[in-house]
Design a protein around this motif. Structure first.
Motif, PDB file in Angstrom:
ATOM      1  N   LEU A 439       1.018  -1.138   0.311  1.00  0.00           N
ATOM      2  CA  LEU A 439      -0.008  -0.209   0.198  1.00  0.00           C
ATOM      3  C   LEU A 439       0.578   1.117   0.162  1.00  0.00           C
ATOM      4  O   LEU A 439       0.187   2.191  -0.646  1.00  0.00           O
ATOM      5  N   SER A 440       2.204   1.339   0.779  1.00  0.00           N
ATOM      6  CA  SER A 440       2.735   1.943   0.759  1.00  0.00           C
ATOM      7  C   SER A 440       3.363   3.227  -0.572  1.00  0.00           C
ATOM      8  O   SER A 440       3.141   4.466  -0.569  1.00  0.00           O
ATOM      9  N   PRO A 441       3.619   2.555  -1.665  1.00  0.00           N
ATOM     10  CA  PRO A 441       3.994   3.385  -3.450  1.00  0.00           C
ATOM     11  C   PRO A 441       2.625   3.826  -3.497  1.00  0.00           C
ATOM     12  O   PRO A 441       2.263   5.275  -3.854  1.00  0.00           O
ATOM     13  N   ILE A 442       1.222   3.327  -3.395  1.00  0.00           N
ATOM     14  CA  ILE A 442      -0.246   3.457  -3.713  1.00  0.00           C
ATOM     15  C   ILE A 442      -0.555   4.771  -3.258  1.00  0.00           C
ATOM     16  O   ILE A 442      -1.350   5.755  -3.975  1.00  0.00           O
ATOM     17  N   LEU A 443       0.094   5.297  -1.654  1.00  0.00           N
ATOM     18  CA  LEU A 443      -0.145   6.581  -0.941  1.00  0.00           C
ATOM     19  C   LEU A 443       0.466   7.739  -1.735  1.00  0.00           C
ATOM     20  O   LEU A 443       0.200   8.298  -2.061  1.00  0.00           O
ATOM     21  N   GLY A 444       1.684   7.463  -2.341  1.00  0.00           N
ATOM     22  CA  GLY A 444       2.456   7.840  -2.178  1.00  0.00           C
ATOM     23  C   GLY A 444       2.187   8.887  -3.558  1.00  0.00           C
ATOM     24  O   GLY A 444       2.174   9.694  -4.619  1.00  0.00           O
ATOM     25  N   TRP A 445       1.783   7.328  -4.378  1.00  0.00           N
ATOM     26  CA  TRP A 445       1.050   7.494  -5.992  1.00  0.00           C
ATOM     27  C   TRP A 445      -0.499   8.556  -5.756  1.00  0.00           C
ATOM     28  O   TRP A 445      -0.534   9.983  -6.745  1.00  0.00           O
ATOM     29  N   PHE A 446      -1.368   8.459  -5.034  1.00  0.00           N
ATOM     30  CA  PHE A 446      -2.353   9.372  -4.833  1.00  0.00           C
ATOM     31  C   PHE A 446      -1.925  10.613  -4.364  1.00  0.00           C
ATOM     32  O   PHE A 446      -2.859  11.220  -5.301  1.00  0.00           O
ATOM     33  N   ALA A 477      12.803   3.808   5.907  1.00  0.00           N
ATOM     34  CA  ALA A 477      13.634   3.970   4.792  1.00  0.00           C
ATOM     35  C   ALA A 477      13.329   3.337   3.557  1.00  0.00           C
ATOM     36  O   ALA A 477      12.550   4.243   2.355  1.00  0.00           O
ATOM     37  N   LEU A 478      12.443   2.163   3.619  1.00  0.00           N
ATOM     38  CA  LEU A 478      12.213   1.470   2.887  1.00  0.00           C
ATOM     39  C   LEU A 478      10.684   2.243   2.372  1.00  0.00           C
ATOM     40  O   LEU A 478      10.153   2.397   0.871  1.00  0.00           O
ATOM     41  N   LEU A 479       9.977   2.497   3.101  1.00  0.00           N
ATOM     42  CA  LEU A 479       8.188   3.485   3.132  1.00  0.00           C
ATOM     43  C   LEU A 479       8.779   4.385   2.713  1.00  0.00           C
ATOM     44  O   LEU A 479       7.317   4.921   1.885  1.00  0.00           O
ATOM     45  N   ALA A 480       9.448   4.950   3.316  1.00  0.00           N
ATOM     46  CA  ALA A 480       9.353   6.921   3.590  1.00  0.00           C
ATOM     47  C   ALA A 480      10.181   7.004   1.715  1.00  0.00           C
ATOM     48  O   ALA A 480       9.143   7.194   0.913  1.00  0.00           O
TER      49      ALA A 480
END
Length: 546
Positions: A439-446, A477-480
């Motif tokens: 979900l982490s990249p999706i939050l950034g994408w949104f 660091a990975l999720l950031a």
């Protein structure tokens, strides 16, 4: 001077609403909800949405989370200062350099130079949209690469719609390190993670996109035939770009990552013999359905061509010199470190937060180095001092709404982070457990799809990602980094970028048509990034992380 009087000290609380984490997270999310609804649902201008979200964040911090009003406003002020310096300081000076090349017509010379590298439209798309677009992203960002690349492609004879789509899709891999590393610098600042660590992990994610995007571009330009006939130049370009971006972000400087990648990709591309072969007439007729600019056949003196390339060469040289240890130490001496006034905040465990102390890098920052390059550029291009000053002032005027947007969003982020709102949301989101990596990249994408800026999305969600990662046992660091790497794929569908692309090629009002063409690519590449992050969170790809 920091305020350390006991009665003014503030300790963050994670459950201020009825002792419930869920209810507290719901209230804490109100500022983000306000921004996203105003931007995405009501189509309110970005700077107005940012200011409204900031007002909501201040009220929630003060009335719900119990942060004293003075400290709340002080937290917002720190965000404003960071938004102005170094963030917009970089953007203003970078766009100033570009405006001077336009004023002296050296940008036109550069465009003609690119046109002479190859007459194959598929190769031209790689040179202009992918390589030169990445260089523009490195220097300016904030929509400039899409607008300039699209205009150049139309001048080369591309259909306006195809030119806009190619420019939008190409503007992915370089975004996380755009504007001299502004998104990752912001991410490091709001999360408290070391810049080198954040840049290193992002530099092990976005280069994987660079391997794919050139192949996507030649497919967009000429379908299966384009892939069949130009896959080798596209692949070589992507590999060189990815390798340089990885190396620069991990071992040199985040600010130089896109510059190195753009130059390496372009050099590798023109080194492939098949990329320099004249295009068959059937390819040109099938692809170039627009009107070719009449000035492309003009011959430019070699001296003027060198001057056209000079601004970018100066920036590379200056930033490279700034990384030499003795020079780097010298520049760092001008950095001012001081206690932030009227701020005394501790986290939920009673530990003082890093924002109580503020660092102001007056010289050792990208914006000041670009300013120096701009001053030298003015001399090389023969721009008079008065004209250069007028161009700088005009650049500030042109960016006034962007400046207001960025400062308001960063003020909002600082208020949410320091009041504990971000930590509360992060603890709640951590319930997703292992699924958080997907979900982490999706939050950034949104976030980028709505705000149009990887910098803004990192400011909004960076601290949240780190808190959630720590609570769920994943690498912060990975999720950031995933927030930023996923965010780059939302830029091509953001309303701001779609509007910029349409305006640049004369398709105002056709934003919906462009959205339908680029959305599948945005979602497809996002899925790839989600799988990469999931793999990096496990033993499958965990070896990729530093």
């Amino acid at each position: 001077m920091s305020v350390s009087v006991h009665q003014l000290a503030f300790e963050q609380r994670l459950h201020p609403v009825g002792g419930s984490l869920a209810l507290s997270a719901l209230v804490a999310a109100l500022p983000l909800a306000a921004v996203l609804i105003l931007l995405g649902g009501l189509r309110v201008r970005a700077h107005r949405a940012g200011l409204t979200g900031l007002a909501v964040a201040v009220l929630v911090a003060w009335l719900t989370f119990g942060m004293p009003l003075g400290q709340t406003l002080s937290a917002g002020a720190q965000g404003v200062l960071f938004g102005l310096f170094p963030i917009m300081w970089i953007v203003v000076n970078a766009l100033w350099v570009y405006r001077m090349t336009v004023r002296t017509h050296h940008f036109d010379i550069l465009r003609r130079s690119f046109g002479r590298l190859s007459d194959d439209p598929r190769i031209q798309a790689l040179v202009v949209a992918f390589c030169f677009g990445a260089l523009l992203e490195a220097l300016a960002g904030f929509g400039a690469p899409v607008a300039i690349s699209a205009v150049m492609l139309v001048a080369l004879g591309f259909d306006p719609v195809k030119a806009a789509v190619v420019a939008l899709v190409a503007n992915t891999a370089p975004v996380a390190f755009g504007a001299m590393g502004t998104p990752v610098v912001t991410l490091a600042q709001v999360t408290g993670l070391p810049l080198d660590t954040v840049a290193s992990v992002v530099g092990r994610q976005t280069p994987l996109l660079a391997l794919v995007v050139p192949l996507v571009l030649v497919g967009l330009v000429d379908g299966r035939r384009g892939l069949r006939e130009t896959w080798l130049p596209a692949l070589v370009c992507g590999i060189a770009f990815a390798a340089a971006q990885f190396a620069a972000s991990n071992f040199v400087s985040a600010q130089l990552a896109d510059i190195a990648a753009a130059l390496a990709g372009a050099a590798a591309l023109v080194a492939v013999p098949s990329a320099r072969e004249p295009a068959r007439e059937e390819v040109r007729v099938a692809v170039l359905t627009g009107v070719r600019s009449g000035d492309l056949d003009e011959e430019d003196p070699r001296r003027e061509v060198l001057r056209a390339y000079a601004p970018y060469a100066l920036i590379v040289v200056i930033f490279s010199l700034a990384q030499v240890p003795p020079v780097k130490d010298l520049l760092a001496r001008a950095t001012q470190v001081f206690d932030w006034p009227f701020l005394d905040v501790s986290d939920a465990e009673g530990k003082p937060v890093g924002a109580n102390v503020f660092s102001l890098p007056l010289v050792a920052t990208g914006g000041t180095l670009v300013l120096l390059a701009g001053l030298l550029t003015a001399g090389v291009l023969g721009v008079r001092v008065a004209d250069a000053a007028r161009e700088w002032a005009a650049t500030v005027g042109e960016l006034r709404y962007a400046i207001l947007t960025v400062t308001s969003v960063l003020a909002l982020a600082y208020v949410m982070n320091l009041s504990g709102q971000a930590a509360t949301i992060g603890h709640f989101v951590a319930a997703a457990g292992a699924g958080l990596a997907f979900l982490s990249p999706i939050l950034g994408w949104f976030g980028v799809a709505v705000t149009g800026s990887d910098t803004s999305a990192n400011a909004l969600f960076g601290a949240l990602q780190v808190t959630a990662a720590r609570e769920s046992g994943l690498s912060p660091a990975l999720l950031a980094a995933a927030n930023s790497s996923g965010g780059v794929l939302g830029k091509m569908i953001s309303p701001q970028n779609l509007a910029i692309a349409c305006a640049a090629v004369g398709l105002a009002g056709k934003e919906g048509d462009l959205l339908r063409k680029v959305l599948p690519w945005s979602l497809g590449l996002l899925l790839v990034m989600c799988l990469i992050v999931v793999g990096q969170s496990t033993a499958v790809l965990g070896w990729m992380l530093p």
